[in-house]
Design an enzyme around this catalytic site. Structure first.
Site, mmCIF file in Angstrom:
data_model
loop_
_atom_site.group_PDB
_atom_site.id
_atom_site.type_symbol
_atom_site.label_atom_id
_atom_site.label_comp_id
_atom_site.label_asym_id
_atom_site.label_seq_id
_atom_site.Cartn_x
_atom_site.Cartn_y
_atom_site.Cartn_z
ATOM 1 C CG ASP A 2 -0.262 -0.324 2.526
ATOM 2 O OD1 ASP A 2 0.983 -0.511 2.548
ATOM 3 O OD2 ASP A 2 -0.955 -0.410 3.549
ATOM 4 C CG PHE A 10 -0.885 8.697 9.473
ATOM 5 C CD1 PHE A 10 0.023 7.653 9.596
ATOM 6 C CD2 PHE A 10 -2.239 8.424 9.640
ATOM 7 C CE1 PHE A 10 -0.408 6.365 9.883
ATOM 8 C CE2 PHE A 10 -2.678 7.133 9.926
ATOM 9 C CZ PHE A 10 -1.752 6.111 10.048
ATOM 10 C CG ASP A 63 6.713 5.671 6.379
ATOM 11 O OD1 ASP A 63 7.061 6.773 5.973
ATOM 12 O OD2 ASP A 63 6.400 5.460 7.567
HETATM 13 P P1 5GP Z 1 7.637 1.075 6.404
HETATM 14 O O1 5GP Z 1 8.070 -0.222 6.956
HETATM 15 O O2 5GP Z 1 8.051 1.311 4.968
HETATM 16 O O3 5GP Z 1 8.045 2.220 7.293
HETATM 17 O O4 5GP Z 1 6.067 1.135 6.473
HETATM 18 C C1 5GP Z 1 5.245 0.399 5.684
HETATM 19 C C2 5GP Z 1 3.906 0.180 6.365
HETATM 20 O O5 5GP Z 1 3.629 1.192 7.341
HETATM 21 C C3 5GP Z 1 2.779 0.279 5.366
HETATM 22 O O6 5GP Z 1 2.531 -0.962 4.756
HETATM 23 C C4 5GP Z 1 1.634 0.781 6.231
HETATM 24 O O7 5GP Z 1 0.980 -0.303 6.829
HETATM 25 C C5 5GP Z 1 2.294 1.610 7.319
HETATM 26 N N1 5GP Z 1 2.270 3.046 7.000
HETATM 27 C C6 5GP Z 1 3.295 3.839 6.627
HETATM 28 N N2 5GP Z 1 2.898 5.099 6.400
HETATM 29 C C7 5GP Z 1 1.576 5.111 6.629
HETATM 30 C C8 5GP Z 1 0.566 6.141 6.528
HETATM 31 O O8 5GP Z 1 0.784 7.313 6.187
HETATM 32 N N3 5GP Z 1 -0.714 5.750 6.829
HETATM 33 C C9 5GP Z 1 -1.040 4.483 7.213
HETATM 34 N N4 5GP Z 1 -2.317 4.241 7.479
HETATM 35 N N5 5GP Z 1 -0.126 3.490 7.312
HETATM 36 C C10 5GP Z 1 1.170 3.807 7.015
#
Ligand code: 5GP
Length: 175
Positions: free
Chosen positions: A97, A149, A100
Site C-alpha cells: 500500500d 499520515f 515509508d
Molecule cells: P515502512 O516499513 O516502509 O516504514 O512502512 C510500511 C507500512 O507502514 C505500510 O505498509 C503501512 O501499513 C504503514 N504506513 C506507513 N505510512 C503510513 C501512513 O501514512 N498511513 C497508514 N495508514 N499506514 C502507514
C-alpha cells in the site's frame, strides 16, 4: 476533525490502469505472475490492480506485524501469515500500500528471497521518499506523497477508515 482528500477515487483508478498495463508489458504476455499482497493495507490496491492486468496470474497474501495504533513506524516486523502459493520459478510482484521507511519491504524481500522465485518486482500505490531509511528498489510507484499520515483505500488509523474509496489526510486531531 475533517478528512482532506489527497488522491481522489478517479485519480487512483486511472493511475492503476496505467500501472497494470506497464506491469504486463514488462512481464511479457506468457508470464503467469504471482502477486503477493501485504495484509491488510494492500488488499484493496491488489484487488483493483489485478483487474487491470491481462492474462493469467495468481495472487496470495502475507501478513506482517504493523504499527499498531501509532502513526509512526516501530521498525518491528514479523510474519503473521506466510504464503500459501508455491513461489519457486515464478515471477513475483510484491504489492504494498505504501513504502515509508522501507523496513517492512526489506524484511519481506529478505524472507521471499529464500523461496527461489524467478524474478521479483515491487509495486506500491504510495511512496513517501522523504522518510526512507533503507534503500529498497521499488519498480512501480502509483504516487509519491509528502510526509503526512494518510488513510483510506486500505490504509487505516486504529483499524478505521480502510473502506474510504479515496486517500485522505486528517485535518486536526484524529481522535
Ligand atoms: P515502512 O516499513 O516502509 O516504514 O512502512 C510500511 C507500512 O507502514 C505500510 O505498509 C503501512 O501499513 C504503514 N504506513 C506507513 N505510512 C503510513 C501512513 O501514512 N498511513 C497508514 N495508514 N499506514 C502507514
Amino acid at each position: 476533525m475533517t478528512i482532506r482528500v489527497l488522491l481522489s477515487e478517479q485519480q487512483i483508478r486511472e493511475r492503476i490502469q496505467v500501472m497494470g498495463k506497464q506491469i504486463r508489458e514488462d512481464l511479457g504476455p506468457d508470464s503467469k505472475p504471482l502477486f503477493v499482497g501485504v495484509l491488510q493495507g494492500a488488499a484493496v490496491f491488489l484487488t483493483d490492480l489485478i483487474r487491470c492486468i491481462d492474462g493469467e496470474l495468481d495472487y496470495d497474501f502475507v501478513s506482517i506485524s504493523s504499527y499498531g495504533h501509532s502513526t509512526k513506524s516501530s521498525g518491528v516486523v514479523r510474519i503473521m501469515k506466510d504464503l500459501d502459493q508455491n513461489v519457486v520459478g515464478r515471477d513475483v510482484v510484491v504489492v504494498e500500500d505504501i513504502v515509508d521507511t522501507g523496513l517492512t519491504l526489506k524484511f519481506l524481500l529478505d524472507n521471499l528471497r529464500l523461496h527461489n522465485a524467478k524474478s521479483y518486482r515491487i509495486a506500491t500505490l504510495l511512496d513517501k521518499p522523504a522518510r526512507r531509511q533503507i534503500d529498497v528498489k521499488v519498480d512501480y510507484v502509483g504516487f509519491d506523497i509528502p510526509d503526512e499520515f494518510v488513510i483510506g483505500y486500505g490504509l487505516d488509523y486504529a483499524g478505521k477508515y480502510r473502506n474510504l474509496p479515496y486517500i485522505g489526510v486528517f485535518e486536526g486531531d484524529p481522535e
